[in-house]
Design a protein around this motif. Structure first.
Motif, PDB file in Angstrom:
ATOM      1  N   PHE A  40      -8.185  -0.156  12.921  1.00 25.83           N
ATOM      2  CA  PHE A  40      -9.099  -1.083  12.254  1.00 25.83           C
ATOM      3  C   PHE A  40      -9.017  -0.929  10.737  1.00 25.83           C
ATOM      4  N   ARG A  41      -9.014   0.315  10.247  1.00 28.07           N
ATOM      5  CA  ARG A  41      -8.913   0.579   8.808  1.00 28.07           C
ATOM      6  C   ARG A  41      -7.612  -0.007   8.249  1.00 28.07           C
ATOM      7  N   ASP A  42      -6.514   0.168   8.978  1.00 29.21           N
ATOM      8  CA  ASP A  42      -5.234  -0.373   8.527  1.00 29.21           C
ATOM      9  C   ASP A  42      -5.268  -1.901   8.467  1.00 29.21           C
ATOM     10  N   GLY A  43      -5.959  -2.522   9.428  1.00 35.75           N
ATOM     11  CA  GLY A  43      -6.128  -3.982   9.395  1.00 35.75           C
ATOM     12  C   GLY A  43      -6.943  -4.420   8.193  1.00 35.75           C
ATOM     13  N   LEU A  44      -7.980  -3.660   7.870  1.00 36.27           N
ATOM     14  CA  LEU A  44      -8.801  -3.961   6.683  1.00 36.27           C
ATOM     15  C   LEU A  44      -7.962  -3.855   5.411  1.00 36.27           C
ATOM     16  N   ARG A  45      -7.166  -2.800   5.338  1.00 29.80           N
ATOM     17  CA  ARG A  45      -6.313  -2.604   4.150  1.00 29.80           C
ATOM     18  C   ARG A  45      -5.317  -3.748   4.007  1.00 29.80           C
ATOM     19  N   ARG A  46      -4.721  -4.176   5.130  1.00 28.52           N
ATOM     20  CA  ARG A  46      -3.761  -5.287   5.101  1.00 28.52           C
ATOM     21  C   ARG A  46      -4.452  -6.552   4.604  1.00 28.52           C
ATOM     22  N   ARG A  47      -5.652  -6.827   5.113  1.00 25.34           N
ATOM     23  CA  ARG A  47      -6.408  -8.018   4.704  1.00 25.34           C
ATOM     24  C   ARG A  47      -6.712  -7.971   3.211  1.00 25.34           C
ATOM     25  N   TYR A  48      -7.101  -6.786   2.713  1.00 25.04           N
ATOM     26  CA  TYR A  48      -7.406  -6.613   1.296  1.00 25.04           C
ATOM     27  C   TYR A  48      -6.165  -6.854   0.447  1.00 25.04           C
ATOM     28  N   LEU A  49      -5.044  -6.240   0.826  1.00 23.80           N
ATOM     29  CA  LEU A  49      -3.810  -6.409   0.056  1.00 23.80           C
ATOM     30  C   LEU A  49      -3.303  -7.843   0.098  1.00 23.80           C
ATOM     31  N   ASP A  50      -3.408  -8.497   1.244  1.00 24.64           N
ATOM     32  CA  ASP A  50      -3.016  -9.905   1.340  1.00 24.64           C
ATOM     33  C   ASP A  50      -3.842 -10.761   0.399  1.00 24.64           C
ATOM     34  N   ASN A  51      -5.124 -10.449   0.286  1.00 31.83           N
ATOM     35  CA  ASN A  51      -6.005 -11.188  -0.610  1.00 31.83           C
ATOM     36  C   ASN A  51      -5.618 -10.960  -2.074  1.00 31.83           C
ATOM     37  N   VAL A  52      -5.307  -9.718  -2.422  1.00 31.47           N
ATOM     38  CA  VAL A  52      -4.889  -9.404  -3.791  1.00 31.47           C
ATOM     39  C   VAL A  52      -3.616 -10.178  -4.130  1.00 31.47           C
ATOM     40  N   LYS A  53      -2.654 -10.178  -3.213  1.00 37.81           N
ATOM     41  CA  LYS A  53      -1.388 -10.896  -3.446  1.00 37.81           C
ATOM     42  C   LYS A  53      -1.622 -12.404  -3.599  1.00 37.81           C
ATOM     43  N   LYS A  54      -2.499 -12.946  -2.733  1.00 35.00           N
ATOM     44  CA  LYS A  54      -2.803 -14.378  -2.792  1.00 35.00           C
ATOM     45  C   LYS A  54      -3.408 -14.740  -4.149  1.00 35.00           C
ATOM     46  N   ASN A  55      -4.348 -13.918  -4.612  1.00 33.91           N
ATOM     47  CA  ASN A  55      -4.994 -14.178  -5.902  1.00 33.91           C
ATOM     48  C   ASN A  55      -4.014 -14.026  -7.061  1.00 33.91           C
ATOM     49  N   LEU A  56      -3.128 -13.044  -6.993  1.00 29.31           N
ATOM     50  CA  LEU A  56      -2.136 -12.859  -8.039  1.00 29.31           C
ATOM     51  C   LEU A  56      -1.181 -14.046  -8.094  1.00 29.31           C
ATOM     52  N   ARG A  57      -0.732 -14.499  -6.926  1.00 28.51           N
ATOM     53  CA  ARG A  57       0.152 -15.679  -6.886  1.00 28.51           C
ATOM     54  C   ARG A  57      -0.538 -16.892  -7.501  1.00 28.51           C
ATOM     55  N   ALA A  58      -1.795 -17.089  -7.176  1.00 29.04           N
ATOM     56  CA  ALA A  58      -2.546 -18.229  -7.709  1.00 29.04           C
ATOM     57  C   ALA A  58      -2.642 -18.140  -9.222  1.00 29.04           C
ATOM     58  N   GLN A  59      -2.874 -16.937  -9.741  1.00 30.95           N
ATOM     59  CA  GLN A  59      -2.944 -16.774 -11.196  1.00 30.95           C
ATOM     60  C   GLN A  59      -1.595 -17.031 -11.835  1.00 30.95           C
ATOM     61  N   LEU A  60      -0.540 -16.513 -11.226  1.00 27.23           N
ATOM     62  CA  LEU A  60       0.795 -16.697 -11.796  1.00 27.23           C
ATOM     63  C   LEU A  60       1.227 -18.158 -11.782  1.00 27.23           C
ATOM     64  N   GLU A  61       0.791 -18.891 -10.791  1.00 24.40           N
ATOM     65  CA  GLU A  61       1.125 -20.320 -10.727  1.00 24.40           C
ATOM     66  C   GLU A  61       0.465 -21.102 -11.860  1.00 24.40           C
TER      67      GLU A  61
END
Length: 68
Positions: A40-61
């Motif tokens: 469960f913790r690993d799933g939470l970490r994956r969700r958090y990192l995916d969100n960080v990447k999504k936000n970074l991509r949006a900013q870079l665009e």
């Protein structure tokens, strides 16, 4: 910890995800996590990192290179 269904992670807000990650961090300092808690913790970490990447991509665009 209750309700450790990994399928529930996608319905959690990022604030909830961060809070749960912190709870697992504190719990790990007290005792070893169970296999279910680790998954469960690993799933939470994956969700958090995916969100960080999504936000970074949006900013870079939004970045525009201006030539002088």
């Amino acid at each position: 910890m209750n309700n450790l269904d990994v399928n529930n992670i996608k319905n959690m807000t990022i604030e909830e995800v961060t809070e749960k990650i912190n709870e697992f961090s504190a719990l790990k300092k007290e005792r070893e996590l169970t296999e279910e808690e680790i998954i469960f913790r690993d799933g939470l970490r994956r969700r958090y990192l995916d969100n960080v990447k999504k936000n970074l991509r949006a900013q870079l665009e939004q970045v525009e290179i201006k030539k002088d």
